[in-house]
Design a protein around this motif. Structure first.
Motif, PDB file in Angstrom:
ATOM      1  N   GLU A 378       0.837  -1.190   0.000  1.00 36.81           N
ATOM      2  CA  GLU A 378       0.000   0.000   0.000  1.00 36.81           C
ATOM      3  C   GLU A 378       0.881   1.252   0.000  1.00 36.81           C
ATOM      4  OE1 GLU A 378      -3.516  -0.143   2.853  1.00 36.81           O
ATOM      5  OE2 GLU A 378      -1.892   0.661   4.079  1.00 36.81           O
ATOM      6  N   ASP A 379       0.587   2.178  -0.862  1.00 36.92           N
ATOM      7  CA  ASP A 379       1.342   3.428  -0.939  1.00 36.92           C
ATOM      8  C   ASP A 379       2.780   3.267  -1.436  1.00 36.92           C
ATOM      9  OD1 ASP A 379      -0.973   4.384   0.022  1.00 36.92           O
ATOM     10  OD2 ASP A 379      -0.180   5.037   1.960  1.00 36.92           O
ATOM     11  N   HIS A 380       3.136   2.084  -1.931  1.00 36.98           N
ATOM     12  CA  HIS A 380       4.436   1.935  -2.575  1.00 36.98           C
ATOM     13  C   HIS A 380       4.197   1.853  -4.081  1.00 36.98           C
ATOM     14  CE1 HIS A 380       7.135   1.152   0.838  1.00 36.98           C
ATOM     15  NE2 HIS A 380       6.036   0.698   1.428  1.00 36.98           N
ATOM     16  N   ALA A 381       5.203   2.276  -4.854  1.00 34.77           N
ATOM     17  CA  ALA A 381       5.019   2.301  -6.304  1.00 34.77           C
ATOM     18  C   ALA A 381       4.617   0.925  -6.829  1.00 34.77           C
ATOM     19  CB  ALA A 381       6.293   2.778  -6.977  1.00 34.77           C
ATOM     20  N   ILE A 382       5.096  -0.115  -6.160  1.00 31.79           N
ATOM     21  CA  ILE A 382       4.811  -1.458  -6.672  1.00 31.79           C
ATOM     22  C   ILE A 382       3.310  -1.773  -6.665  1.00 31.79           C
ATOM     23  CG2 ILE A 382       5.375  -2.445  -4.418  1.00 31.79           C
ATOM     24  CD1 ILE A 382       6.065  -4.988  -5.832  1.00 31.79           C
ATOM     25  N   GLY A 387      -1.763  -3.114  -9.400  1.00 31.10           N
ATOM     26  CA  GLY A 387      -3.053  -2.585  -9.855  1.00 31.10           C
ATOM     27  C   GLY A 387      -3.222  -2.697 -11.364  1.00 31.10           C
ATOM     28  N   GLU A 388      -2.167  -2.417 -12.093  1.00 39.99           N
ATOM     29  CA  GLU A 388      -2.262  -2.522 -13.556  1.00 39.99           C
ATOM     30  C   GLU A 388      -2.387  -3.966 -14.002  1.00 39.99           C
ATOM     31  OE1 GLU A 388       0.618  -0.392 -15.769  1.00 39.99           O
ATOM     32  OE2 GLU A 388       0.046   1.529 -14.873  1.00 39.99           O
ATOM     33  N   TRP A 389      -1.693  -4.839 -13.280  1.00 41.90           N
ATOM     34  CA  TRP A 389      -1.810  -6.257 -13.603  1.00 41.90           C
ATOM     35  C   TRP A 389      -3.274  -6.693 -13.452  1.00 41.90           C
ATOM     36  CZ3 TRP A 389      -3.709 -10.297 -10.827  1.00 41.90           C
ATOM     37  CH2 TRP A 389      -3.568 -11.559 -11.415  1.00 41.90           C
ATOM     38  N   VAL A 390      -3.916  -6.184 -12.399  1.00 34.86           N
ATOM     39  CA  VAL A 390      -5.303  -6.562 -12.135  1.00 34.86           C
ATOM     40  C   VAL A 390      -6.208  -6.110 -13.287  1.00 34.86           C
ATOM     41  CG1 VAL A 390      -7.292  -6.137 -10.625  1.00 34.86           C
ATOM     42  CG2 VAL A 390      -5.044  -6.604  -9.627  1.00 34.86           C
ATOM     43  N   ILE A 391      -6.059  -4.852 -13.709  1.00 35.61           N
ATOM     44  CA  ILE A 391      -6.920  -4.347 -14.791  1.00 35.61           C
ATOM     45  C   ILE A 391      -6.670  -5.131 -16.070  1.00 35.61           C
ATOM     46  CG2 ILE A 391      -7.436  -2.331 -16.232  1.00 35.61           C
ATOM     47  CD1 ILE A 391      -6.801  -0.560 -13.840  1.00 35.61           C
ATOM     48  N   ASP A 392      -5.393  -5.342 -16.370  1.00 35.80           N
ATOM     49  CA  ASP A 392      -5.021  -6.052 -17.587  1.00 35.80           C
ATOM     50  C   ASP A 392      -5.610  -7.469 -17.582  1.00 35.80           C
ATOM     51  OD1 ASP A 392      -3.531  -6.014 -20.006  1.00 35.80           O
ATOM     52  OD2 ASP A 392      -2.139  -7.448 -19.065  1.00 35.80           O
ATOM     53  N   THR A 393      -5.485  -8.138 -16.442  1.00 36.02           N
ATOM     54  CA  THR A 393      -5.983  -9.513 -16.337  1.00 36.02           C
ATOM     55  C   THR A 393      -7.502  -9.542 -16.503  1.00 36.02           C
ATOM     56  OG1 THR A 393      -4.177  -9.970 -14.829  1.00 36.02           O
ATOM     57  CG2 THR A 393      -5.965 -11.566 -14.863  1.00 36.02           C
ATOM     58  N   ALA A 394      -8.173  -8.564 -15.894  1.00 42.57           N
ATOM     59  CA  ALA A 394      -9.635  -8.524 -16.004  1.00 42.57           C
ATOM     60  C   ALA A 394     -10.051  -8.324 -17.465  1.00 42.57           C
ATOM     61  CB  ALA A 394     -10.190  -7.407 -15.129  1.00 42.57           C
ATOM     62  N   LEU A 395      -9.340  -7.436 -18.168  1.00 45.45           N
ATOM     63  CA  LEU A 395      -9.677  -7.193 -19.575  1.00 45.45           C
ATOM     64  C   LEU A 395      -9.479  -8.464 -20.404  1.00 45.45           C
ATOM     65  CD1 LEU A 395      -8.174  -3.604 -19.982  1.00 45.45           C
ATOM     66  CD2 LEU A 395     -10.596  -4.210 -19.970  1.00 45.45           C
ATOM     67  N   SER A 396      -8.374  -9.171 -20.138  1.00 48.02           N
ATOM     68  CA  SER A 396      -8.144 -10.435 -20.859  1.00 48.02           C
ATOM     69  C   SER A 396      -9.262 -11.417 -20.567  1.00 48.02           C
ATOM     70  CB  SER A 396      -6.832 -11.093 -20.420  1.00 48.02           C
ATOM     71  OG  SER A 396      -5.756 -10.249 -20.658  1.00 48.02           O
ATOM     72  N   GLN A 397      -9.694 -11.426 -19.305  1.00 43.76           N
ATOM     73  CA  GLN A 397     -10.735 -12.370 -18.908  1.00 43.76           C
ATOM     74  C   GLN A 397     -12.057 -12.070 -19.603  1.00 43.76           C
ATOM     75  OE1 GLN A 397     -10.032 -15.105 -16.824  1.00 43.76           O
ATOM     76  NE2 GLN A 397     -11.922 -15.646 -17.906  1.00 43.76           N
ATOM     77  N   ILE A 398     -12.373 -10.761 -19.713  1.00 42.87           N
ATOM     78  CA  ILE A 398     -13.614 -10.387 -20.396  1.00 42.87           C
ATOM     79  C   ILE A 398     -13.589 -10.956 -21.808  1.00 42.87           C
ATOM     80  CG2 ILE A 398     -14.936  -8.446 -21.349  1.00 42.87           C
ATOM     81  CD1 ILE A 398     -13.961  -6.777 -18.933  1.00 42.87           C
TER      82      ILE A 398
END
Ligand code: C2E
Ligand code: CA
Ligand code: CA
Length: 585
Positions: A378-382, A387-398
């Motif tokens: 939390e609050d670290h750049a990582i 977070g981006e991995w999550v969005i990307d994975t969700a888009l692939s899943q859709i």
């Protein structure tokens, strides 16, 4: 003029007369005040409702300046100017001042009137009385503001207000180099009291104990009730480390003094865990977690005592340092997975989407839940990479589901930190561009910790920009965190999620029920969708349907599951019959 022309003119004026009589009857038919204003800002015509609203007669009103009848004449004139510029305005708030002094809140709509040549001749303005709605919503707001910061039973601050105070106390202690202690208090065996004597006796004891504990504290301390029989005390501004001891001792005694009520004498006790703020980077959440762990030690050691957090409880700082690297490595090694939890319409049985929830498929520890590792980054750049991995994975899943005929929107959680990051919109645009086959409408972002949103106009601008891309928002955990209603009003979120803690307790706790009702009404007023999370039983679902909340998510519908299990679940699931009945009622 030829006779023919004269007849034409006569006919015309007869038609005009008819038309204007018709216009009059329309104006009079309106229950809302209507006025026609000349280019000079003078009233040229009006209906009965205007006489009633202002207390002046038709004769008095005609020819006078329209702005004189409003509490803010300047604002009224400015709106009038705007009508000329734009051609019309809708829903401007003003207040009409009656001759006898009373004031009516109104919403004004106005548009220009043109003559046959198309030239503007004046303005037609209508005002709708919204006094009652305004009063009701003010009362509602004040009540919601209160219950979102205070525990209604004991009137102590709740978790939300506590988080706020604790963060301030931390800053103060850094500035003044004073000691800050956080104590977690849990009444011993309190469940027995509730089970034996009933909730009303339990409630009464909680009120008495709260008052006593408050009296045992110093002025600068905060006592909050954070759950059933759990409290947190923040001891601020201590001059020496050991100064927390007498305060805790006073708290312990305050609870253990016998209480007599209804002819019964109760002997309560409390277990306390305490931790001291040090500059090791532990923020408010971590302090509370440490105090909680120490409280368990106190319970294990025999209750009715306090225990100071030490590294034996859990060397959280070390774990933290190791794990930042671990998490970054896990990302590289692709050890994260998203599980999906369906969101349904309980009444119609429609599956409206799925929430993607991250898990860490750890090679040794197995499946690690998000709250065991997300707080570390939390609050670290990582956390941005995660977070981006999550969005990307969700888009692939859709798109993967779509390829097998399943069309299901996915929502993912985004932290306040991620949303407030400068390049959020740019990054989201790039992620969407990488999945050209996915409609952005199928992606929803659930904004976590609205409490951590700092610059609300900037966040609102970011959210608007994302909406332009087609992406929707939901405000997560609504009712917890410090989420003032203005946030709710200003953030373009199409949905709000009722926090699962309120939902869990709604059947037993009338205050949680009141919060849920309040949020549902508010959502209705602002035309947002509400979805309840944490619906664990059919009864919870039924109660929510009766309150008008149809969308839900929770264990009684489905637990979060791997993506591959979703098709079979979609095939099998049916809403409970009780829900169809509840919806009809
Ligand atoms: P959340 O967004 O409020 O997610 C709902 C949590 O409630 C999930 O826990 C879900 O498994 C759990 N839940 C669902 N139905 C029920 C129920 O009926 N009863 C109970 N008791 N719990 C239920 P989970 O998966 O452990 O996630 C916890 C939190 O971690 C999430 O809370 C969210 O704040 C955070 N989180 C999860 N995934 C992500 C992510 O990809 N990114 C970020 N930033 N945060 C995430
Ligand atoms: Ca969520
Ligand atoms: Ca939530």
């Amino acid at each position: 003029m030829s006779i023919g022309n004269r007849i034409k003119t006569l006919n015309k004026s007869a038609t005009q007369k008819k038309a204007s009589a018709y216009a009059r009857s329309l104006i009079e038919a309106s229950l809302d005040p209507l006025i026609i204003i000349s280019a000079e800002g003078k009233i040229t015509d009006l209906n009965n409702a205007t006489e009633k609203a202002t207390g002046y007669t038709h004769e008095e009103l005609v020819g006078s300046a329209f702005s004189d009848y409003f509490t803010e004449p300047d604002k009224a004139r400015a709106i009038y100017k705007l009508v000329y510029e734009k051609g019309f305005v809708t829903d401007y708030s003003l207040a009409i001042c009656h001759k006898d002094g009373h004031v009516t809140d109104v919403l004004c709509n106005a548009s220009v009137c043109r003559n046959q040549r198309g030239e503007v001749e004046g303005v037609l303005a209508a005002a709708r009385d919204v006094t009652e709605q305004k009063k009701a919503s003010k009362k509602h707001h004040a009540r919601l503001e209160y219950i979102s910061h205070y525990d209604v039973l004991t009137n102590l601050p709740n978790r939300t207000l506590l988080a706020d105070r604790l963060s301030q106390d931390i800053l103060k202690s850094e500035r003044k180099h004073t000691v800050l202690a956080v104590a977690f208090l849990d009444l011993d065996n309190f469940k027995v009291v509730n089970d034996t004597y009933g909730h009303h006796v339990g409630d009464e004891l909680l009120i008495i104990v709260s008052r006593r504990m408050e009296d045992a504290l110093r002025k600068e301390d905060t006592l909050a009730r954070i759950g059933g029989d759990e409290f947190i005390a923040v001891l601020a501004n201590l001059e020496k480390t050991e100064n927390y001891q007498p305060v805790l001792e006073r708290l312990r005694l305050a609870v253990s003094k016998p209480i007599t009520t209804g002819g019964i004498v109760f002997h309560l006790s409390v277990s306390i865990g305490v931790t001291l703020y040090s500059q090791d980077g532990a923020g408010a959440d971590m302090l509370m977690r440490r105090a909680d762990q120490a409280m368990y030690r106190a319970k294990q050691a025999g209750k009715n005592r306090y225990y100071l957090f030490d590294s034996a409880c859990d060397d959280a700082t070390n774990i933290q340092r190791e794990s930042l690297d671990d998490i970054s490595a896990a990302l590289d090694r692709r050890e994260f997975v998203l599980f999906y939890q369906p969101k349904v319409n309980m009444a119609s049985g429609e599956v409206v989407g799925a929430e993607g929830l991250i898990r860490w498929q750890h090679p040794v520890r197995g499946l690690v839940p998000p709250l065991d590792f997300l707080p570390i980054v939390e609050d670290h750049a990582i956390s941005l990479d995660v977070g981006e991995w999550v969005i990307d994975t969700a888009l692939s899943q859709i798109s993967q589901w779509r390829s097998i005929g399943i069309s299901l929107p996915i929502s993912v959680n985004i932290s306040a930190y991620q949303l407030q990051h400068d390049n959020f919109v740019t990054r989201l645009t790039a992620l969407l561009a990488a999945h050209p086959d996915v409609s952005p409408h199928d992606l929803e972002l659930e904004v976590l910790e609205t409490s951590a949103l700092r610059d609300i106009s900037q966040v609102s601008a970011t959210m608007h920009a994302c909406r332009e891309l087609g992406v929707h928002f939901a405000l997560d955990d609504f009712g917890t965190g410090y989420s003032p209603l203005t946030y709710f009003k200003r953030l373009p979120a199409s949905a709000i999620k009722l926090d699962r803690h309120f939902v869990r307790d709604m059947l037993d706790d009338r205050y949680d029920l009141a919060i849920i009702e309040g949020v549902i009404h508010l959502a209705e007023a602002f035309e947002r969708e509400v979805i309840a999370e944490g619906v664990e039983t059919i009864e919870h679902g039924t109660a929510l349907l009766q309150l008008g909340c149809k969308l839900a998510q929770g264990y009684c519908i489905a637990k979060p599951m791997p993506a591959n299990d979703m098709p079979a679940w979609l095939n099998d699931w049916k809403p409970d019959d009780a829900w169809r009945i509840a919806d009809v009622e």
